[in-house]
Design an enzyme around this catalytic site. Structure first.
Site, PDB file in Angstrom:
ATOM      1  N   ASP A 170      -1.913  -0.812   5.703  1.00 22.20           N
ATOM      2  CA  ASP A 170      -2.402  -0.292   6.981  1.00 22.20           C
ATOM      3  C   ASP A 170      -3.924  -0.114   7.033  1.00 22.20           C
ATOM      4  O   ASP A 170      -4.494  -0.058   8.113  1.00 22.20           O
ATOM      5  CB  ASP A 170      -1.800   1.091   7.273  1.00 22.20           C
ATOM      6  CG  ASP A 170      -2.452   2.164   6.408  1.00 22.20           C
ATOM      7  OD1 ASP A 170      -2.203   2.164   5.196  1.00 22.20           O
ATOM      8  OD2 ASP A 170      -3.260   2.952   6.939  1.00 22.20           O
ATOM      9  N   ASP A 214      -0.158   5.140   1.014  1.00 18.57           N
ATOM     10  CA  ASP A 214      -0.423   6.077   2.118  1.00 18.57           C
ATOM     11  C   ASP A 214      -0.352   5.373   3.469  1.00 18.57           C
ATOM     12  O   ASP A 214      -0.951   4.308   3.657  1.00 18.57           O
ATOM     13  CB  ASP A 214      -1.828   6.688   1.963  1.00 18.57           C
ATOM     14  CG  ASP A 214      -1.911   7.674   0.799  1.00 18.57           C
ATOM     15  OD1 ASP A 214      -1.021   8.525   0.689  1.00 18.57           O
ATOM     16  OD2 ASP A 214      -2.878   7.581   0.017  1.00 18.57           O
ATOM     17  N   ASP A 273       0.881  -1.162   0.000  1.00 22.03           N
ATOM     18  CA  ASP A 273       0.000   0.000   0.000  1.00 22.03           C
ATOM     19  C   ASP A 273       0.930   1.226   0.000  1.00 22.03           C
ATOM     20  O   ASP A 273       2.133   1.090   0.222  1.00 22.03           O
ATOM     21  CB  ASP A 273      -0.877  -0.062   1.256  1.00 22.03           C
ATOM     22  CG  ASP A 273      -1.598   1.233   1.499  1.00 22.03           C
ATOM     23  OD1 ASP A 273      -2.267   1.713   0.567  1.00 22.03           O
ATOM     24  OD2 ASP A 273      -1.479   1.786   2.610  1.00 22.03           O
ATOM     25  N   ASP A 305      -4.813   3.699  -3.347  1.00 24.10           N
ATOM     26  CA  ASP A 305      -5.962   4.557  -3.631  1.00 24.10           C
ATOM     27  C   ASP A 305      -5.553   6.029  -3.709  1.00 24.10           C
ATOM     28  O   ASP A 305      -6.408   6.899  -3.745  1.00 24.10           O
ATOM     29  CB  ASP A 305      -7.033   4.348  -2.552  1.00 24.10           C
ATOM     30  CG  ASP A 305      -8.415   4.624  -3.081  1.00 24.10           C
ATOM     31  OD1 ASP A 305      -8.533   5.004  -4.263  1.00 24.10           O
ATOM     32  OD2 ASP A 305      -9.379   4.479  -2.314  1.00 24.10           O
TER      33      ASP A 305
HETATM   34 MG   LIG Z   1      -2.829   3.133   3.421  1.00 23.78          MG
END
Ligand SMILES: [Mg+2]
Ligand SMILES: [Zn+2]
Length: 241
Positions: free
Chosen positions: A179, A10, A8, A99
């Protein structure tokens, strides 16, 4: 056969959320209340489209946004982890499923010279239009009911694995490092030999621990981390196996 590392972005590679970080470019570093309140659950990309349009209308230019995004700190131990992966690229393929958007991720990878570590980046496509507004689109359309409209990370991961396998590339296992709430869907589909690595204290880890208390079945092992250095230790253990 290699191990596939799925990252991921962010709050995993970088220690903040790029979409909220960019708000510091707005006048008084905040969004007007009407804009702030216009977010509808599941429609984050549309919301960010409005945020970027607002920033453009306020005269925030590309170089200013780039300066802000590239000043985001990396998560503890991530630089060490990415250097470790680079040194061991014969053992790992490495992708990002995020995302955020393609412009922000490109900026960060370029500024830190980590582009070469990643084989592929899957994220919402973004670009500056002729007015200097950043525009962002949904990554894809999908029918997963658990995920936001613009992105199901599990669909992306399954498509990638299938495509690789058609080209004769198979993986011994998947290690998924993330996360957030949108990492739950892909993680619950991991298999027995795979490893879910949720960041300690964040939504993914809390959700997985609630699931295990409820005895909801999950096949993969779970290894919690706070620093990229702990991820290195686990990867060293996996490649010695
Ligand atoms: Mg994230
Ligand atoms: Zn999904």
């Amino acid at each position: 056969m290699k191990i596939l590392l799925v990252f991921d972005f962010d709050n995993t590679i970088i220690d903040d959320n790029s979409d909220t970080w960019i708000v510091q470019c707005a006048p008084e570093k905040k969004l007007p209340i009407e804009l702030q309140d216009s977010y509808e659950k599941g429609f984050w990309t549309e919301f960010m489209g409005r945020v970027f349009k607002y920033l453009g209308d306020e005269g925030v230019r590309e170089d200013e946004m780039k300066r802000a995004v590239t000043s985001m700190p990396f998560t503890l131990g991530m630089v060490e982890l990415l250097n470790f992966i680079r040194k061991n690229k014969d053992k790992f393929d490495c992708i990002i499923i995020s995302d955020s958007n393609s412009v922000f991720i490109d900026w960060v990878l370029e500024a830190t010279s980590f582009h070469d570590v990643f084989d592929k980046v899957f994220t919402n496509p973004a670009a500056f239009d002729s007015n200097g507004h950043l525009t962002v689109e949904n990554y894809h359309a999908h029918s997963c009911s658990r995920c936001p409209k613009n992105l199901c990370k599990n669909v992306v991961l399954v498509e990638f694995i299938d495509k690789q396998s058609q080209q004769g590339v198979n993986y011994t296992r998947i290690v998924y490092i993330g996360d957030g709430g949108n990492d739950v869907c892909p993680v619950t589909f991991l298999k027995k030999s795979d490893v879910a690595m949720p960041r300690k204290g964040y939504t993914l880890q809390k959700t997985l621990s609630r699931m295990s208390q409820n005895l909801e079945p999950m096949e993969s092992s779970v290894v919690v981390w706070s620093s990229g250095v702990e991820i290195i230790s686990h990867l060293q253990f996996l490649i010695k196996e």
